[in-house]
Design a protein around this motif. Structure first.
Motif, PDB file in Angstrom:
ATOM      1  N   CYS A  91     -39.831 -27.284   8.486  1.00 44.99           N
ATOM      2  CA  CYS A  91     -40.252 -26.905   7.138  1.00 44.99           C
ATOM      3  C   CYS A  91     -40.129 -28.114   6.208  1.00 44.99           C
ATOM      4  CB  CYS A  91     -39.395 -25.772   6.611  1.00 44.99           C
ATOM      5  SG  CYS A  91     -39.255 -24.377   7.750  1.00 44.99           S
ATOM      6  N   ALA A  92     -41.174 -28.372   5.417  1.00 44.18           N
ATOM      7  CA  ALA A  92     -41.189 -29.527   4.521  1.00 44.18           C
ATOM      8  C   ALA A  92     -41.348 -29.081   3.077  1.00 44.18           C
ATOM      9  CB  ALA A  92     -42.326 -30.475   4.903  1.00 44.18           C
ATOM     10  N   LEU A  93     -40.614 -29.713   2.183  1.00 41.73           N
ATOM     11  CA  LEU A  93     -40.712 -29.430   0.756  1.00 41.73           C
ATOM     12  C   LEU A  93     -41.837 -30.239   0.125  1.00 41.73           C
ATOM     13  CD1 LEU A  93     -37.010 -29.382  -0.502  1.00 41.73           C
ATOM     14  CD2 LEU A  93     -38.682 -27.573  -0.850  1.00 41.73           C
ATOM     15  N   ASP A  94     -42.606 -29.598  -0.735  1.00 39.39           N
ATOM     16  CA  ASP A  94     -43.629 -30.270  -1.537  1.00 39.39           C
ATOM     17  C   ASP A  94     -43.436 -29.822  -2.974  1.00 39.39           C
ATOM     18  OD1 ASP A  94     -45.852 -31.510  -2.595  1.00 39.39           O
ATOM     19  OD2 ASP A  94     -47.270 -30.005  -1.838  1.00 39.39           O
ATOM     20  N   LEU A  95     -42.548 -30.475  -3.686  1.00 42.11           N
ATOM     21  CA  LEU A  95     -42.163 -30.036  -5.031  1.00 42.11           C
ATOM     22  C   LEU A  95     -43.229 -30.319  -6.079  1.00 42.11           C
ATOM     23  CD1 LEU A  95     -38.421 -31.154  -5.091  1.00 42.11           C
ATOM     24  CD2 LEU A  95     -39.367 -28.932  -4.480  1.00 42.11           C
ATOM     25  N   GLU A  96     -44.075 -31.320  -5.822  1.00 43.38           N
ATOM     26  CA  GLU A  96     -45.084 -31.701  -6.814  1.00 43.38           C
ATOM     27  C   GLU A  96     -46.454 -31.089  -6.530  1.00 43.38           C
ATOM     28  OE1 GLU A  96     -44.146 -33.327  -9.430  1.00 43.38           O
ATOM     29  OE2 GLU A  96     -42.103 -33.576  -8.668  1.00 43.38           O
TER      30      GLU A  96
ATOM     31  N   ALA B 241     -29.272 -29.264  -0.035  1.00 46.74           N
ATOM     32  CA  ALA B 241     -30.649 -29.664   0.254  1.00 46.74           C
ATOM     33  C   ALA B 241     -31.118 -30.758  -0.713  1.00 46.74           C
ATOM     34  CB  ALA B 241     -31.577 -28.458   0.178  1.00 46.74           C
ATOM     35  N   LYS B 242     -30.715 -30.662  -1.962  1.00 45.58           N
ATOM     36  CA  LYS B 242     -31.093 -31.681  -2.947  1.00 45.58           C
ATOM     37  C   LYS B 242     -30.487 -33.035  -2.590  1.00 45.58           C
ATOM     38  CE  LYS B 242     -31.673 -28.504  -6.845  1.00 45.58           C
ATOM     39  NZ  LYS B 242     -31.119 -28.038  -8.147  1.00 45.58           N
ATOM     40  N   ILE B 243     -29.266 -33.018  -2.101  1.00 51.75           N
ATOM     41  CA  ILE B 243     -28.609 -34.265  -1.690  1.00 51.75           C
ATOM     42  C   ILE B 243     -29.379 -34.906  -0.541  1.00 51.75           C
ATOM     43  CG2 ILE B 243     -26.531 -35.215  -0.611  1.00 51.75           C
ATOM     44  CD1 ILE B 243     -24.939 -33.076  -2.182  1.00 51.75           C
TER      45      ILE B 243
ATOM     46  N   PRO C 298     -45.606 -25.922  -6.318  1.00 54.86           N
ATOM     47  CA  PRO C 298     -44.395 -26.291  -5.574  1.00 54.86           C
ATOM     48  C   PRO C 298     -44.243 -25.334  -4.384  1.00 54.86           C
ATOM     49  CG  PRO C 298     -43.949 -26.122  -7.931  1.00 54.86           C
ATOM     50  CD  PRO C 298     -45.306 -25.550  -7.715  1.00 54.86           C
ATOM     51  N   LYS C 299     -43.910 -25.879  -3.219  1.00 52.46           N
ATOM     52  CA  LYS C 299     -43.948 -25.021  -2.030  1.00 52.46           C
ATOM     53  C   LYS C 299     -43.156 -25.614  -0.874  1.00 52.46           C
ATOM     54  CE  LYS C 299     -48.437 -27.087  -0.807  1.00 52.46           C
ATOM     55  NZ  LYS C 299     -48.530 -27.873  -2.070  1.00 52.46           N
ATOM     56  N   ILE C 300     -42.980 -24.757   0.128  1.00 52.95           N
ATOM     57  CA  ILE C 300     -42.505 -25.181   1.441  1.00 52.95           C
ATOM     58  C   ILE C 300     -43.669 -24.997   2.402  1.00 52.95           C
ATOM     59  CG2 ILE C 300     -40.966 -24.615   3.366  1.00 52.95           C
ATOM     60  CD1 ILE C 300     -38.914 -23.680   1.309  1.00 52.95           C
ATOM     61  N   ILE C 301     -43.947 -26.024   3.181  1.00 56.79           N
ATOM     62  CA  ILE C 301     -44.984 -25.944   4.215  1.00 56.79           C
ATOM     63  C   ILE C 301     -44.280 -25.867   5.565  1.00 56.79           C
ATOM     64  CG2 ILE C 301     -46.993 -27.043   5.268  1.00 56.79           C
ATOM     65  CD1 ILE C 301     -47.474 -28.489   2.641  1.00 56.79           C
ATOM     66  N   ILE C 302     -44.582 -24.823   6.301  1.00 58.21           N
ATOM     67  CA  ILE C 302     -43.937 -24.588   7.589  1.00 58.21           C
ATOM     68  C   ILE C 302     -44.931 -24.879   8.705  1.00 58.21           C
ATOM     69  CG2 ILE C 302     -42.744 -22.908   9.049  1.00 58.21           C
ATOM     70  CD1 ILE C 302     -42.125 -21.338   6.473  1.00 58.21           C
ATOM     71  N   LYS C 303     -44.545 -25.756   9.610  1.00 56.27           N
ATOM     72  CA  LYS C 303     -45.383 -26.046  10.764  1.00 56.27           C
ATOM     73  C   LYS C 303     -45.577 -24.784  11.584  1.00 56.27           C
ATOM     74  CE  LYS C 303     -45.607 -29.101  14.784  1.00 56.27           C
ATOM     75  NZ  LYS C 303     -44.883 -30.096  15.596  1.00 56.27           N
TER      76      LYS C 303
ATOM     77  N   LEU D 188     -36.607 -22.927  -3.663  1.00 56.94           N
ATOM     78  CA  LEU D 188     -37.280 -23.692  -2.612  1.00 56.94           C
ATOM     79  C   LEU D 188     -36.292 -24.573  -1.864  1.00 56.94           C
ATOM     80  CD1 LEU D 188     -40.657 -24.847  -4.249  1.00 56.94           C
ATOM     81  CD2 LEU D 188     -40.345 -23.163  -2.420  1.00 56.94           C
ATOM     82  N   PHE D 189     -35.399 -25.233  -2.582  1.00 63.08           N
ATOM     83  CA  PHE D 189     -34.397 -26.065  -1.926  1.00 63.08           C
ATOM     84  C   PHE D 189     -33.500 -25.225  -1.027  1.00 63.08           C
ATOM     85  CE2 PHE D 189     -35.109 -29.518  -5.097  1.00 63.08           C
ATOM     86  CZ  PHE D 189     -35.148 -30.587  -4.216  1.00 63.08           C
TER      87      PHE D 189
END
Length: 242
Positions: free
Chosen positions: A45-50, A124-126, A33-38, A70-71
């Motif tokens: 920044c994009a979340l990749d929870l899986e 962020a979850k919403i 699980p991570k955040i990918i930052i351009k 992460l959120f």
């Protein structure tokens, strides 16, 4: 997705090939699980929870098993004030007239002591849930188009914000990308019957994402104790960027 002149609709890497060709550490990080930052120009920044996405070249990664963190970090890093801070704090860190982001920049972002990470995570979850619903609607539109039409390229261009197009504009864009260059009238009417209600749903969800993002930004402005003039400066610059 476009990479080195080629376009991809759903780019994938075979897991066994990926694990065999790259190091263990990189593979473990990609599967976390991570955040990918351009890494360049726009601080996104994009979340990749899986752990489904491979961090590409010129990206930064924040990996942790703490999903709530992460959120919260995604809300923090995607806020307008942090984007503003990074770009103006490091104006000389440029690459091809854009900022090249580094871990040093991220690690040295000043954070208010009383920042409520739980509140940021909740907001962020919403927004994440709303975005996931738009993604499902986009897949619905994609599958309907692909099952009925033949396209000239590997991808349908302009689909990331398709719901901002009125039906006539949407179909004229699609026709430019089909092999036949013309969508039959009866098929267009059938597709429109699907498109119109799905588009209305997507627009409503997009508006909800916007209002949630505004709530995050207003909370951040409050915690950084910005006055109206400061906020106006940030908002005007972000508006020009978008």
């Amino acid at each position: 997705m476009k990479y080195l002149g080629d376009e991809y609709l759903f780019p994938v890497a075979l897991k066994n090939d990926f694990q065999n060709k790259l190091g263990k550490t990189y593979c473990e990080r990609a599967a976390s699980p991570k955040i990918i930052i351009k890494g360049l120009t726009h601080f996104d920044c994009a979340l990749d929870l899986e752990g489904e996405f491979i961090p590409g070249k010129q990206t930064l990664v924040i990996a942790t098993s703490n999903v709530d963190l992460l959120f919260a970090l995604a809300a923090l890093l995607n806020s307008k004030i942090i984007s503003f801070y990074i770009k103006f704090k490091y104006p000389s860190a440029t690459y091809n007239k854009g900022t090249a982001f580094t871990y040093h920049m991220i690690n040295n972002i000043p954070i208010p002591r009383d920042l409520d990470y739980s509140r940021l995570a909740e907001l962020a979850k919403i927004a994440y849930d709303y975005k996931a619903k738009i993604t499902n609607l986009t897949y619905c539109i994609y599958s309907t188009l692909i099952s009925n039409l033949s396209f000239s390229g590997n991808s349908i261009k302009g689909m990331d914000r398709w719901y901002f197009n009125e039906p006539n504009k949407f179909f004229s864009d699609i026709e430019r990308q089909t092999i036949s260059k013309k969508v039959p009238i009866n098929l267009k009417a059938e597709l429109a019957s699907h498109y119109i209600p799905i588009r209305a749903n997507a627009i409503e969800l997009s508006n909800l994402i916007h209002s949630t993002s505004e709530e995050i930004d207003n909370y951040m402005y409050e915690k950084y104790e910005l006055n109206n003039a400061n906020i106006s400066t940030i908002e005007s610059l972000e508006e020009r960027r978008s």
